[in-house]
Structure formats: structure tokens, C-alpha cells
Design a protein around this motif. Sequence first.
Motif, PDB file in Angstrom:
ATOM      1  N   LEU A 490     -21.186  53.501 180.469  1.00 63.72           N
ATOM      2  CA  LEU A 490     -21.563  52.956 179.163  1.00 63.72           C
ATOM      3  C   LEU A 490     -20.474  53.206 178.130  1.00 63.72           C
ATOM      4  CD1 LEU A 490     -24.010  51.427 178.147  1.00 63.72           C
ATOM      5  CD2 LEU A 490     -24.987  53.580 177.357  1.00 63.72           C
ATOM      6  N   LYS A 491     -19.766  54.318 178.258  1.00 65.06           N
ATOM      7  CA  LYS A 491     -18.649  54.600 177.356  1.00 65.06           C
ATOM      8  C   LYS A 491     -17.574  53.514 177.464  1.00 65.06           C
ATOM      9  CE  LYS A 491     -14.687  57.651 176.878  1.00 65.06           C
ATOM     10  NZ  LYS A 491     -13.854  58.639 177.576  1.00 65.06           N
ATOM     11  N   VAL A 492     -17.303  53.106 178.696  1.00 67.56           N
ATOM     12  CA  VAL A 492     -16.303  52.053 178.908  1.00 67.56           C
ATOM     13  C   VAL A 492     -16.784  50.731 178.311  1.00 67.56           C
ATOM     14  CG1 VAL A 492     -15.083  50.716 180.650  1.00 67.56           C
ATOM     15  CG2 VAL A 492     -15.389  53.174 180.968  1.00 67.56           C
ATOM     16  N   ILE A 493     -18.080  50.437 178.515  1.00 68.90           N
ATOM     17  CA  ILE A 493     -18.631  49.166 178.015  1.00 68.90           C
ATOM     18  C   ILE A 493     -18.613  49.129 176.489  1.00 68.90           C
ATOM     19  CG2 ILE A 493     -20.721  47.758 177.879  1.00 68.90           C
ATOM     20  CD1 ILE A 493     -21.419  48.731 180.697  1.00 68.90           C
ATOM     21  N   LEU A 494     -19.020  50.234 175.874  1.00 67.31           N
ATOM     22  CA  LEU A 494     -19.106  50.278 174.408  1.00 67.31           C
ATOM     23  C   LEU A 494     -17.773  50.603 173.759  1.00 67.31           C
ATOM     24  CD1 LEU A 494     -22.488  52.170 173.868  1.00 67.31           C
ATOM     25  CD2 LEU A 494     -22.061  49.735 173.728  1.00 67.31           C
ATOM     26  N   LYS A 495     -16.798  51.028 174.570  1.00 66.25           N
ATOM     27  CA  LYS A 495     -15.480  51.414 174.047  1.00 66.25           C
ATOM     28  C   LYS A 495     -15.624  52.445 172.934  1.00 66.25           C
ATOM     29  CE  LYS A 495     -13.148  47.059 175.170  1.00 66.25           C
ATOM     30  NZ  LYS A 495     -14.229  46.515 175.978  1.00 66.25           N
ATOM     31  N   ALA A 496     -16.391  53.495 173.239  1.00 64.22           N
ATOM     32  CA  ALA A 496     -16.617  54.567 172.256  1.00 64.22           C
ATOM     33  C   ALA A 496     -15.394  55.467 172.183  1.00 64.22           C
ATOM     34  CB  ALA A 496     -17.848  55.382 172.643  1.00 64.22           C
ATOM     35  N   ARG A 497     -14.688  55.414 171.062  1.00 63.93           N
ATOM     36  CA  ARG A 497     -13.464  56.199 170.918  1.00 63.93           C
ATOM     37  C   ARG A 497     -13.563  57.246 169.816  1.00 63.93           C
ATOM     38  NH1 ARG A 497      -9.230  51.084 171.079  1.00 63.93           N
ATOM     39  NH2 ARG A 497      -9.701  50.401 173.217  1.00 63.93           N
ATOM     40  N   GLU A 498     -14.671  57.259 169.088  1.00 64.05           N
ATOM     41  CA  GLU A 498     -14.788  58.205 167.982  1.00 64.05           C
ATOM     42  C   GLU A 498     -14.760  59.640 168.490  1.00 64.05           C
ATOM     43  OE1 GLU A 498     -16.701  55.710 168.514  1.00 64.05           O
ATOM     44  OE2 GLU A 498     -17.024  54.516 166.725  1.00 64.05           O
ATOM     45  N   ARG A 499     -14.098  60.487 167.745  1.00 64.65           N
ATOM     46  CA  ARG A 499     -14.018  61.901 168.075  1.00 64.65           C
ATOM     47  C   ARG A 499     -15.250  62.602 167.533  1.00 64.65           C
ATOM     48  NH1 ARG A 499     -10.876  65.199 171.460  1.00 64.65           N
ATOM     49  NH2 ARG A 499     -10.891  67.311 170.637  1.00 64.65           N
ATOM     50  N   SER A 500     -15.905  63.401 168.355  1.00 64.59           N
ATOM     51  CA  SER A 500     -17.081  64.138 167.906  1.00 64.59           C
ATOM     52  C   SER A 500     -16.897  65.613 168.227  1.00 64.59           C
ATOM     53  CB  SER A 500     -18.348  63.599 168.576  1.00 64.59           C
ATOM     54  OG  SER A 500     -18.255  63.690 169.976  1.00 64.59           O
ATOM     55  N   TYR A 501     -17.688  66.426 167.548  1.00 69.37           N
ATOM     56  CA  TYR A 501     -17.541  67.867 167.691  1.00 69.37           C
ATOM     57  C   TYR A 501     -18.889  68.498 168.009  1.00 69.37           C
ATOM     58  CZ  TYR A 501     -13.116  66.869 165.443  1.00 69.37           C
ATOM     59  OH  TYR A 501     -11.885  66.346 165.145  1.00 69.37           O
ATOM     60  N   PHE A 502     -18.816  69.656 168.662  1.00 67.61           N
ATOM     61  CA  PHE A 502     -20.028  70.369 169.051  1.00 67.61           C
ATOM     62  C   PHE A 502     -20.002  71.746 168.402  1.00 67.61           C
ATOM     63  CE2 PHE A 502     -22.204  73.131 172.308  1.00 67.61           C
ATOM     64  CZ  PHE A 502     -23.475  72.683 172.029  1.00 67.61           C
ATOM     65  N   ILE A 503     -20.938  72.005 167.502  1.00 70.61           N
ATOM     66  CA  ILE A 503     -21.012  73.299 166.832  1.00 70.61           C
ATOM     67  C   ILE A 503     -22.381  73.886 167.111  1.00 70.61           C
ATOM     68  CG2 ILE A 503     -20.944  74.494 164.620  1.00 70.61           C
ATOM     69  CD1 ILE A 503     -19.203  72.228 163.564  1.00 70.61           C
ATOM     70  N   MET A 504     -22.416  75.084 167.660  1.00 70.07           N
ATOM     71  CA  MET A 504     -23.684  75.748 167.957  1.00 70.07           C
ATOM     72  C   MET A 504     -23.533  77.246 167.722  1.00 70.07           C
ATOM     73  SD  MET A 504     -26.031  75.839 171.394  1.00 70.07           S
ATOM     74  CE  MET A 504     -26.983  74.432 170.864  1.00 70.07           C
ATOM     75  N   GLU A 505     -24.483  77.824 167.049  1.00 68.94           N
ATOM     76  CA  GLU A 505     -24.468  79.265 166.814  1.00 68.94           C
ATOM     77  C   GLU A 505     -25.167  79.973 167.967  1.00 68.94           C
ATOM     78  OE1 GLU A 505     -26.231  82.475 163.583  1.00 68.94           O
ATOM     79  OE2 GLU A 505     -26.816  80.380 163.542  1.00 68.94           O
ATOM     80  N   PHE A 506     -24.535  81.005 168.493  1.00 74.11           N
ATOM     81  CA  PHE A 506     -25.154  81.789 169.564  1.00 74.11           C
ATOM     82  C   PHE A 506     -26.082  82.840 168.964  1.00 74.11           C
ATOM     83  CE2 PHE A 506     -21.797  81.420 173.203  1.00 74.11           C
ATOM     84  CZ  PHE A 506     -22.096  80.080 173.310  1.00 74.11           C
ATOM     85  N   PRO A 507     -27.380  82.763 169.275  1.00 74.18           N
ATOM     86  CA  PRO A 507     -28.253  83.866 168.870  1.00 74.18           C
ATOM     87  C   PRO A 507     -27.960  85.087 169.735  1.00 74.18           C
ATOM     88  CG  PRO A 507     -29.452  82.324 170.257  1.00 74.18           C
ATOM     89  CD  PRO A 507     -28.083  81.732 170.034  1.00 74.18           C
ATOM     90  N   THR A 508     -28.294  86.258 169.235  1.00 72.52           N
ATOM     91  CA  THR A 508     -28.114  87.460 170.047  1.00 72.52           C
ATOM     92  C   THR A 508     -29.120  87.458 171.186  1.00 72.52           C
ATOM     93  OG1 THR A 508     -29.604  88.679 168.595  1.00 72.52           O
ATOM     94  CG2 THR A 508     -27.239  88.837 168.134  1.00 72.52           C
TER      95      THR A 508
END
Length: 717
Positions: A490-508
Motif C-alpha cells: 500500500l505504501k508503494v501504491i499511495l507513494k507515501a513519502r512523508e517523514r514521521s516520528y515515533f515518540i513514546m515515554e517509557f513508564p517505570t
Amino acid sequence: MTVATQPEIKPARQSTARPEEVRIALIGNPNSGKTSLFNQLTGLNQKVGNFPGVTVDKKSGYTQLTPSIRAEIIDLPGSYSLYPKSMDERVITDLLYDSQARHFPDLVVVTADASNLKRNLLLFTQLADLQLPVVLALNMVDVAEQEGVKIDVEALQRELGVPVIPMNARKGIGMAALKIVVTQQLSAADKTFYTVPADLQPLVESIKTRFGLSNDYLALQYAHLYKSLKFLNEEDIAWLGEQLEQAGFKSNARQAQETIARYTRINELLLDAVRVEKADKDEKFSNRLDQILTHKVFGYLIFFGILFLIFQAIFAWASYPMDLIDASIAALNSLIQENFEGPLINLLTEGVIAGLGGVLIFIPQIAILFAFIAILEETGYMARVTFMMDKVMRKFGLNGKSVVPLISGVACAVPAVMSARTIENWKDRMITIFVTPLMSCSARIPVYTVLIALVVPDTYYFGFMNLQGLVLMGLYLIGFLAAIFSALLLKVILKARERSYFIMEFPTYKMPRWKNVGLTIVEKVKAFVFEAGKVIVAVSIILWVLASYGPGDSFERAEQQALTEARAEGLTELQTENRIASHQLESSYAGVIGHVIEPVIRPLGYDWKIGIALLTSFAAREVFVGTMSTIYSIGEEENVTTIKEKLLSEKDANGDPFFTPARSFSLMIFYLFAMQCVSTLAVVRRETKSWTWPAAQLVYMSGLAYVMAYITYQVFS
């Protein structure tokens, strides 16, 4: 932490009486203990609905504060600030900025992580500046103590101007004090933490006049968020747009300025209230454990080891209670049939009870699955799993936040699809929604386990490795691979090129709060049984009618044909009755429908009976087992009682067992890939605001299921 004495609560204003029922909103940063507090307050008195006009879940419950005061607790989505970054977080602003909203709270309880108070107070100061009655629940005081964070609660209360309740929500410490405080008639905080800049005052005053507002900060929030506030009409939105353009208002820049100003103020007020005596965080237990659990090699091995344990447990631990439930259903049916007779009794035993038996028997396996998921979430390990899998996801074009919906899809595709709202990038979100139903949800467990039990030996290797559990784990892994490779396509079909980021806080890392685990198991099992049960009872009744009656005189002709065959073959009375029942079933309405679709599914190894089950299970995947149980209950031999025995006793035209490995594995693969859940299609339509995506899902997954099931049948035949 200096919390030995409870600070005196001095609300700014008290009235003569409190309403008999109050509405309290819980809000806080992710991992601040808000869910634990909600569970402590409400227990089993919880329900999940929707906020009016939006698709976001509203989790609410009730608690008795005093003998005369009952409170509705609304659990709002976790958020770091009042500037929403996802669809879920927009619920907060829609609710708190509209005093006429149906669920507008009388009081807001803000949960804050005592070990990271600076970050948590950003959200609190925003809420306080809205002039809402606020109580600060200073949670996880035990963690703060372990990290050497000393908090002077009385000083903090003076600085904030609101009641501050130190507590440990996981253990229920501080609950009594919180209940006492919220029963008082509290007014807004008597402190201001951010002053609207002078150059924005003309704009703020015009907004206040237009909307009848009395609070400067609320008017400023209208300026920032007017496009996403559901309660504003098109005329108001257009007016605000014009005003902002004339004023040269730059929302992003102003948000950044506000955040800096707030943190400056927070630093000042914490100087006298908080003291850190030990800050060697590198030596903390959680960080040392993360070096192993998130290791680039050992981390994945440990994760797959945990998956192996889960799927082994689903078979090994659940076998005894499942056998007990299955035998109890069979005994109940036999008892009723021995003492009563007639069409209604047949409907009850062959329709309703047989269908429900196909759901109740899987309660132990569903309970075990959700117990493990709840424990992983409670301990904080699930956050690490999403972090590790993010590295894999990115290679297939998925957003890092896509990991959460995919993992949630193991439980149920409906909330998993809804959880994709946290993904800001549109294409990443659409791809995630599209592929999430390929993850094997809990509704597929009844199909998998009953078919695996038919054709896979219950053998062990090395004394602990169950072959059936390995096959089940393999099915889940195939679903995961199908999801990520479909995402790549689907990425190839939609030609998704936007850069995205993953931010997650680790709980103790923490020990699981077993009450929360228990509540999760009860809630999920109850939802599975009652939601699936309603569908299955309805389907079972319809099926019984379709299988017990036929068009015209087809039943009479089928009976005559069976009698002729029985006399020619010299069958016994019991064999003759079974032959009649078999012929009548094939001549029934159900048989007619099954024979119509049989040519399409015959290449997969299926007959007309399975065809009926495929159609009915489109309502919900787990209906397949109930349907098969109902169909095979019609005219069954007297010694055939349990679901497994019913399927094992089925023969093909040559008298051989019908459910061969080829046919059973073909069915498993079909259900693994097929989009057979109306609820999932409905929620995809709701989330995408279009029928294009659910229609594309249905075509793609149905075609994939057919092709893969055909290949599987040919390989194993």
C-alpha cells in the motif's frame, strides 16, 4: 517525601449544599496513573460509550463518595497539554471549553506523576487558568520517594492554590482523602500561571464579547483551536478566521511562547516545594532491565519467548476448563432432550444452546489471552515492545505509532482501528487502518483452536513444547507478516513519502496491579460473551429455522427418498432416522443456500455446510463454530455430544473423515486473511469517513483469503 500529615484543605468558596450527583473528569499525562485511579474509584461499575458527535470512546463509571453523594467519573484520554495532537485528545478541549456540553464536569481531577512533577504540571497550569475547579492527585509518591524526590505537599498546595492529595492509586492509598475533598464545593484556583500578552488583549476581548466568555485564557484557546472545536458553527469559525488574519495571529509560535513561559513559572513554584536528593537515574532498576529487554538481539528473543508462553498457555492451561464447559453444555442438552420434546425444545437444544456452547467454551482461552496482555501493559513491558517493533515497522513504511494498533489488533480490530487516531500523518494512518484487521484477533481463537484440535496431535516436545500451541503461534505470525507486507504494498501504491516520528515515554517497571488485571479480564470476557452471544443466539435461531424447514414439499420428498434407501440397505431404526434427518437438512432452506454457493468454494475443499458457516460468520468470526455446532446438531447421532465430536463424526461421500488436515488448514488460512466482521467494516467507515476504504479492505482481504486457502488446500491434499 514529607507526606506524613494530610494538609488542611481550604477551598476558595463553599456553598450550602452539594448536588446529590456530581460529574468528575479525570485527566492527566500518559502513564501518570490515571487508569489505576479510575479503576480504584469505579471498580466494576464501568461502561464504554461514545462522546456525542464523535467516534472517540468515553469510558465512564460511578462511585459513591458519601452515602448521599454519587459521582460519575469520566476518564478522559491521556494528554501532555491542552493543545491536541490526535483525535482522542480533541475530546478534552471539546468537553472542557463548552460549558453547555452534555458531559461538562463539575470538577476536574488532574493526576500527576510525583516523580516527574515538572512535566506533569504543564497540563495542570493550563486547566487552572481556565478557572475550572481542580484537584491535583499527586500520584506515585512511592516511586518519587525511591528516586529521592522530596515534595513538601503543604508548600506545593500554597503555590498552586488548589487541594493537593498525595496518593498511590495502584494500592488505593489516598483514596479516602480524595473522596473527602471532591465532596466539597470547590471553586477555581486562586492563582494565575500564564498571562495573555498585551498585544493579544484586543483579539481576546473581541472573542470574549462574541462568545460571552469571562476568561482570557479560554478566549485565547478559541483562537488556537477554533478549527477543531466541534461546538462552533461555520459562521463562528469563519468570523474567528477573519479576526486572526487581521491580528496576524501565528498559533504555533504563540504556543511555543506560552509553553516556555509556563515552564519558567513551574520552575519558580517548585523551588520551595520540591527537593531532589538522589538523581542517579542510570542506576535505576528499570534502566538496567531495559538494557536486556530492549537489546537489539536479546530483546526480540525475549519477546518471542513471551509470545511462545502465551500461545502454549492458551492450549495447555485452558484445556481442562474448556472440557468442563463443553461437557456441561452437552449434559444440559441431553437432560432437556430426555425429559422434554417438541419443536420448541429442538429450537432450544439444537439452536440456542448449541450456538451458545460455541462461545462459552472459549471463555478460558479469551481470559488467558487478556490476562497476559493486561499484565504486559501493567508492568510497563508493552511500551518496550512497541519501541522495539518500531524499528521493524519503519522498513515497511508504517508509522512508529502503527505498532500500537497492530498489537491491539490481537485483542480486537475495532478498538485497534480506533487507536490509529494517534497517528497524525494521514497516509500512515490510512495504511495502518487498512492492514490492522489482518492481525489475528481474539474472535478468531474459536475457529483456530477447534480446527487445530481436530487435526493437530496434542503432543509435546522436550516435555513442554506443545505442537498445537506452536501451530497457533504460527498463525498469528502469518497474520503479522501479511499485515506488514500489505502495508509495504500500500505504501508503494499511495507513494507515501512523508517523514514521521515515533515518540513514546517509557513508564517505570512495576508489579502488576492484580485488581486492574482482574477488571480487564472480566470486562473483556463479558464483552466477548454478551456481544458475540447476542449475534450467535439470533443467528442460531435463524439457522435452526432454515435447517428445519424447506421449500414446498421438499421435506416430504426427502423423507420418502431416505426411507426407500433405508429399506434397500436394511438400515436399523436409528440409522433410518439419521438418514432421514440428513436428507431433510440437505433439502432445507439452509441446504438450498449452501448448494448455491458450493461451486464457488468447492476448489477450497469446502461443502455446502461450510458455505453456510462462511456466510453467517460474516456477522462475527466466532459465529463459525456456533454455526457448525448448530448445523451438525440437526440429526446427530445419540452418542455425539461435544462440538469436537460433532465435527469429528462428519464424513465425506466416501465415508472418510470430512475434516482432513488439508480442509482444516485451508479453513484456518481463510479465516486468517478474510475480512469477516461487519463491526470492523463499520468502524473503518466511521474512522475514514468513506466507504472506499472498507470496500477496498473487503475485496482485498476476501481475494487474498480465497487464493491462500486454495493454495493451502492443494499443498496439503
